[in-house]
Design a protein around this motif. Sequence first.
Motif, mmCIF file in Angstrom:
data_model
loop_
_atom_site.group_PDB
_atom_site.id
_atom_site.type_symbol
_atom_site.label_atom_id
_atom_site.label_comp_id
_atom_site.label_asym_id
_atom_site.label_seq_id
_atom_site.Cartn_x
_atom_site.Cartn_y
_atom_site.Cartn_z
ATOM 1 N N ALA A 134 25.033 23.785 -4.958
ATOM 2 C CA ALA A 134 25.215 24.694 -3.827
ATOM 3 C C ALA A 134 25.573 23.943 -2.551
ATOM 4 O O ALA A 134 26.323 24.459 -1.709
ATOM 5 C CB ALA A 134 23.948 25.517 -3.611
ATOM 6 N N MET A 135 25.044 22.749 -2.367
ATOM 7 C CA MET A 135 25.297 22.018 -1.129
ATOM 8 C C MET A 135 26.681 21.378 -1.113
ATOM 9 O O MET A 135 27.159 20.961 -0.057
ATOM 10 C CB MET A 135 24.220 20.951 -0.899
ATOM 11 N N ALA A 136 27.367 21.337 -2.240
ATOM 12 C CA ALA A 136 28.641 20.629 -2.311
ATOM 13 C C ALA A 136 29.759 21.326 -1.551
ATOM 14 O O ALA A 136 30.575 20.682 -0.878
ATOM 15 C CB ALA A 136 29.056 20.446 -3.774
ATOM 16 N N MET A 137 29.830 22.650 -1.630
ATOM 17 C CA MET A 137 30.996 23.354 -1.152
ATOM 18 C C MET A 137 31.007 23.582 0.356
ATOM 19 O O MET A 137 32.076 23.679 0.956
ATOM 20 C CB MET A 137 31.136 24.699 -1.870
ATOM 21 N N LEU A 138 29.839 23.670 0.999
ATOM 22 C CA LEU A 138 29.800 23.963 2.429
ATOM 23 C C LEU A 138 30.540 22.915 3.261
ATOM 24 O O LEU A 138 31.386 23.266 4.097
ATOM 25 C CB LEU A 138 28.351 24.118 2.899
ATOM 26 N N LEU A 160 35.948 19.623 -11.127
ATOM 27 C CA LEU A 160 34.698 19.080 -11.646
ATOM 28 C C LEU A 160 33.510 19.966 -11.274
ATOM 29 O O LEU A 160 32.614 20.199 -12.093
ATOM 30 C CB LEU A 160 34.484 17.661 -11.113
ATOM 31 N N HIS A 161 33.505 20.466 -10.046
ATOM 32 C CA HIS A 161 32.417 21.355 -9.620
ATOM 33 C C HIS A 161 32.405 22.625 -10.463
ATOM 34 O O HIS A 161 31.345 23.085 -10.908
ATOM 35 C CB HIS A 161 32.563 21.691 -8.139
ATOM 36 N N PHE A 206 18.231 26.393 -0.800
ATOM 37 C CA PHE A 206 17.762 25.214 -0.077
ATOM 38 C C PHE A 206 18.858 24.146 -0.006
ATOM 39 O O PHE A 206 18.936 23.391 0.974
ATOM 40 C CB PHE A 206 16.498 24.664 -0.727
ATOM 41 N N GLY A 207 19.717 24.094 -1.016
ATOM 42 C CA GLY A 207 20.858 23.189 -0.949
ATOM 43 C C GLY A 207 21.817 23.565 0.164
ATOM 44 O O GLY A 207 22.351 22.692 0.865
#
Length: 412
Positions: A17-21, A116-117, A151-152
């Motif tokens: 979840a934290m990757a895309m922001l 990859l995501h 939370f991510g």
Amino acid sequence: MKSPALAAYGMLGLPLAMAMLPIYVLVPNFYAADLGLGLTLTGAVLFLARLADTVQDPWLGRLIDRRSPRGWTILLGGAAVLLSLAMAALLIPPGNLGSFGLAAWLGALLALTYTLHSLINITYLAWGARLSDQPDTRTRVAAWREGAGLFGVVLASVLPTVLATRYGMATALATFAATFAVLLLAGTATLLCGAPRPHRTVRSETSSWRLPLRNPAFRRLAGVYFINAVAVAIPATLALFFIADRLQLARLTGLFLALYFISGALGLPLWTRLADRIGKRRSWRIGMLTACAAFIWAVLLEPGSAWAYAGVCMMSGLALGADLALPPALLADIIPVEERDSTAAYFGLWSFLAKLALALAGLALPLLALSDYQPGNAAGWNLALVYAGLPCLLKLLAARLVTSLPCGETKP
């Protein structure tokens, strides 16, 4: 299924979840302004990369379904390592590439990162759908995954901003890349070593990615999900504009976003218990109506309404838990037993719909331009109506349609 097993599965949701922001919010400005690529070239690269990302998910789902159980393990482990490296390369580009070299670097790394995501995320969703044939357990699986994901998102929204203020954007992104790599590899290792194995078999003959479209229950659920996803994506697209130009409270943006997502995480147990009592379909409808009742007040807010908007963020955030936990659990419920080895195909199309909704939400910007809104200037009712009024209308439509869905709470 006990909480430690659910936690072992859910942990990977945080780094995913934290990757895309940062990619959606920070990378465009970093490449266009800090690295000097320019708005036109950066925008063109982003558009092409996101277009490819949107259309590839159904095909990735079919690819995942063709893997054996051991193949899923190898796929997740290998993709996690590569995604960590790709994210680092994207956020820490080499110098002296020139404009077109930098554009090519950005395009290639965005395409690789998106692929990859998506590969990890679709496999992860399919894994969760196959952990149990008990409908109540599916709801808890989704709640643990989405709770970690919230939370991510909070971590991704706070960490780069705090670091950039003190050390500069380049250092902030490099630190974020290292933090993301550690959390992603730890989450993947925990999943592979500590989570229950998914119940699945290998297909002797892989079906088409169109297989889910032949399922009437999926088509109805997908229609409701897509309308609701657009309703959620519009405020996500316009939140920064609304806070800065309508409320004139840009300095509090991070606090408002954190309050919204933390409230969403805290509301997840409530929706899980409600779904156990009255069913996922009815609970989701109540969640939609609750979100409308909380969010419609944003239309009436005047500049400086910090406390009132904080209340809107908290109440609509609590309702967010229903949108996160219940739709994927409903999807797992309506996949026929004889098609359970095509679970990733279902979630590939599901991911496609989520990204298409985000793309369509971007049309809210030209809609606002037609109403004479200009970013950076004080905004009137036009921004408030598109930001809050239009999503509430769409949610009411989705809430009306959700009553026609099959209960889907099948027993094994």
